[in-house]
Design an enzyme around this catalytic site. Structure first.
Site, PDB file in Angstrom:
ATOM      1  N   SER A  13     -17.979  -4.068  -5.731  1.00 53.80           N
ATOM      2  CA  SER A  13     -18.913  -2.868  -5.716  1.00 53.80           C
ATOM      3  C   SER A  13     -18.148  -1.496  -5.870  1.00 53.80           C
ATOM      4  O   SER A  13     -18.867  -0.613  -6.133  1.00 53.80           O
ATOM      5  CB  SER A  13     -19.688  -2.736  -4.358  1.00 53.80           C
ATOM      6  OG  SER A  13     -18.850  -2.587  -3.240  1.00 53.80           O
ATOM      7  N   GLY A  15     -14.042   0.342  -7.108  1.00 55.44           N
ATOM      8  CA  GLY A  15     -12.522   0.130  -7.593  1.00 55.44           C
ATOM      9  C   GLY A  15     -12.617  -0.890  -8.930  1.00 55.44           C
ATOM     10  O   GLY A  15     -13.292  -0.950  -9.565  1.00 55.44           O
ATOM     11  N   ASP A  58     -19.541 -12.894   2.850  1.00 54.64           N
ATOM     12  CA  ASP A  58     -18.578 -12.542   3.896  1.00 54.64           C
ATOM     13  C   ASP A  58     -17.381 -13.577   3.747  1.00 54.64           C
ATOM     14  O   ASP A  58     -17.365 -14.605   3.785  1.00 54.64           O
ATOM     15  CB  ASP A  58     -19.240 -12.779   5.396  1.00 54.64           C
ATOM     16  CG  ASP A  58     -17.982 -12.842   6.393  1.00 54.64           C
ATOM     17  OD1 ASP A  58     -16.898 -12.262   6.214  1.00 54.64           O
ATOM     18  OD2 ASP A  58     -18.589 -12.896   7.675  1.00 54.64           O
ATOM     19  N   SER A 136      -2.846  -8.545  -5.882  1.00 56.43           N
ATOM     20  CA  SER A 136      -1.814  -8.086  -4.924  1.00 56.43           C
ATOM     21  C   SER A 136      -1.694  -6.614  -4.856  1.00 56.43           C
ATOM     22  O   SER A 136      -2.733  -5.786  -5.135  1.00 56.43           O
ATOM     23  CB  SER A 136      -0.675  -8.983  -5.045  1.00 56.43           C
ATOM     24  OG  SER A 136       0.370  -8.512  -3.896  1.00 56.43           O
ATOM     25  N   TYR A 150       0.053  -4.213   5.759  1.00 55.79           N
ATOM     26  CA  TYR A 150      -0.326  -3.955   4.463  1.00 55.79           C
ATOM     27  C   TYR A 150       0.505  -4.732   3.436  1.00 55.79           C
ATOM     28  O   TYR A 150       0.057  -5.797   2.605  1.00 55.79           O
ATOM     29  CB  TYR A 150      -0.793  -2.881   3.849  1.00 55.79           C
ATOM     30  CG  TYR A 150      -1.421  -2.870   2.539  1.00 55.79           C
ATOM     31  CD1 TYR A 150      -2.683  -3.421   2.025  1.00 55.79           C
ATOM     32  CD2 TYR A 150      -0.641  -2.119   1.179  1.00 55.79           C
ATOM     33  CE1 TYR A 150      -3.296  -3.193   0.728  1.00 55.79           C
ATOM     34  CE2 TYR A 150      -1.018  -2.272   0.256  1.00 55.79           C
ATOM     35  CZ  TYR A 150      -2.280  -2.709  -0.341  1.00 55.79           C
ATOM     36  OH  TYR A 150      -2.985  -2.718  -1.474  1.00 55.79           O
ATOM     37  N   ALA A 152       2.409  -7.078   4.276  1.00 55.37           N
ATOM     38  CA  ALA A 152       2.724  -8.410   4.712  1.00 55.37           C
ATOM     39  C   ALA A 152       1.655  -9.160   3.888  1.00 55.37           C
ATOM     40  O   ALA A 152       1.790 -10.407   3.554  1.00 55.37           O
ATOM     41  CB  ALA A 152       2.744  -8.538   6.306  1.00 55.37           C
ATOM     42  N   LYS A 154       0.114  -8.470   1.272  1.00 48.91           N
ATOM     43  CA  LYS A 154       0.218  -8.646  -0.244  1.00 48.91           C
ATOM     44  C   LYS A 154       1.383  -9.433  -0.631  1.00 48.91           C
ATOM     45  O   LYS A 154       1.532 -10.221  -1.755  1.00 48.91           O
ATOM     46  CB  LYS A 154       0.263  -7.143  -0.832  1.00 48.91           C
ATOM     47  CG  LYS A 154      -1.015  -6.272  -0.658  1.00 48.91           C
ATOM     48  CD  LYS A 154      -2.111  -7.101  -1.362  1.00 48.91           C
ATOM     49  CE  LYS A 154      -3.488  -6.420  -1.289  1.00 48.91           C
ATOM     50  NZ  LYS A 154      -4.628  -6.981  -1.915  1.00 48.91           N
ATOM     51  N   PHE A 183      -3.623   3.588  -8.512  1.00 48.62           N
ATOM     52  CA  PHE A 183      -4.863   3.855  -9.748  1.00 48.62           C
ATOM     53  C   PHE A 183      -5.872   4.834  -8.855  1.00 48.62           C
ATOM     54  O   PHE A 183      -5.874   4.784  -7.813  1.00 48.62           O
ATOM     55  CB  PHE A 183      -5.425   2.656 -10.100  1.00 48.62           C
ATOM     56  CG  PHE A 183      -4.480   1.888 -11.107  1.00 48.62           C
ATOM     57  CD1 PHE A 183      -4.759   1.816 -12.336  1.00 48.62           C
ATOM     58  CD2 PHE A 183      -3.387   0.993 -10.768  1.00 48.62           C
ATOM     59  CE1 PHE A 183      -4.193   1.297 -13.557  1.00 48.62           C
ATOM     60  CE2 PHE A 183      -2.480   0.452 -11.586  1.00 48.62           C
ATOM     61  CZ  PHE A 183      -3.081   0.796 -13.070  1.00 48.62           C
ATOM     62  N   THR A 185      -8.753   4.943  -7.976  1.00 48.65           N
ATOM     63  CA  THR A 185      -9.947   4.311  -7.556  1.00 48.65           C
ATOM     64  C   THR A 185     -10.069   5.014  -6.073  1.00 48.65           C
ATOM     65  O   THR A 185      -9.690   6.137  -5.677  1.00 48.65           O
ATOM     66  CB  THR A 185      -9.522   2.762  -7.144  1.00 48.65           C
ATOM     67  OG1 THR A 185      -8.677   2.598  -6.194  1.00 48.65           O
ATOM     68  CG2 THR A 185      -9.183   2.048  -8.536  1.00 48.65           C
TER      69      THR A 185
END
Length: 279
Positions: A13, A15, A58, A136, A150, A152, A154, A183, A185
């Site tokens: 929805s 990015g 979900d 990633s 974060y 960890a 990725k 980027f 987004t």
């Protein structure tokens, strides 16, 4: 674009996900797209067409994910490309972030990805083909101050993708892990990023790094439309790469990390090699 394929894209929805969906639909591809909010997804895409299947999913619920994969297979008679794009950022030192905040991030960024892979592989094994693309981050290759959890999640996506590529090769299934840099987004807005609710004042370097990054919102160099086009392009390669770095910043950070790793490994080469039994 060549032949018509069926694409399953999570986090569609906004990015990268939204850019991917729009470009693929414009190219006449079959697209199943997921979001936590079906109405928001439909409004963002703004298209009603036989080749577009919007799904409210979900990702933390394996049964829910399995149902979405099944619906996609029924609608389009197969699934050719899966793009695990859904995820969000989380900022704070490990001490500042609660167990709940930490687990919630892993739930979407890692376990959501695993749920999709686990439920789509029976279909790809049966058809002896497919391409799984896991989004990633350059933070999954080289991390920066203030984003430990974060990073960890990725790093986990990078690691699981490397081994997944080996595990599924015999079925003709390809795997690529994409590591984007910064980027333009909505990644840095409140809907996509969580900053630790419990702030500890002593972590001045952490907070300074976070504030600096958040100030760049809307001024990042990367164009998400170009990123989406690059991801689509690699999916049509006969031998797609295992890794794809996106953005000049991601490329330079990865190269710097390579040099740093080599230096660190060589620093204690003698000690590292002196672990064998003798005699």
């Amino acid at each position: 674009m060549k032949n018509i394929r069926t694409w399953f894209i999570t986090g569609a929805s906004k990015g990268f996900g939204l850019s991917l969906v729009r470009q693929l639909l414009e190219a006449g591809q079959n697209v199943a797209a997921t979001s936590r909010n079906l109405d928001a997804l439909k409004a963002a895409v703004g298209v009603t067409a036989p080749n577009f299947l919007p799904l409210e999913v979900d990702l933390s619920n394996e049964d829910n994910v399995g149902c979405a994969i099944h619906q996609t297979n029924v609608a389009f008679n197969g699934i050719d490309v899966v793009i695990n794009n859904a995820g969000y950022g989380i900022g704070g030192s490990i001490e500042e972030l609660s167990d709940r905040e930490t687990r919630d991030c892993f739930e979407i960024n890692v376990f959501g990805t695993l749920n999709v892979i686990r439920t789509v592989m029976p279909y790809m094994r049966a058809q002896m083909s497919g391409h799984i693309i896991n989004i990633s981050s350059i933070a999954g290759i080289t991390a920066t101050t203030g984003w430990a959890v974060y990073a960890a999640t990725k790093f986990s996506v990078v690691g699981l993708s490397e081994v997944l590529a080996q595990d599924v090769a015999e079925f003709g299934v390809k795997v690529t892990v994409v590591a984007p840099g910064a980027f333009r987004t909505n990644f840095l807005n409140a809907e996509s990023i969580n900053i630790a609710q419990h702030r500890i004042g002593e972590y001045s370097a952490v907070h300074g790094a976070q504030d600096l990054m958040l100030q760049k919102d809307g001024r990042q160099d990367g164009d998400p439309e170009k990123a989406a086009a690059a991801i689509i392009e690699l999916a049509h390669l006969e031998n797609p790469p295992l890794y794809l770095l996106l953005g000049d910043d991601a490329y330079h950070r990865a190269m710097t990390k390579l040099d740093s790793l080599k230096s660190e490994y060589l620093l204690n080469e003698e000690l590292s090699k002196a672990m064998a039994y003798h005699g």
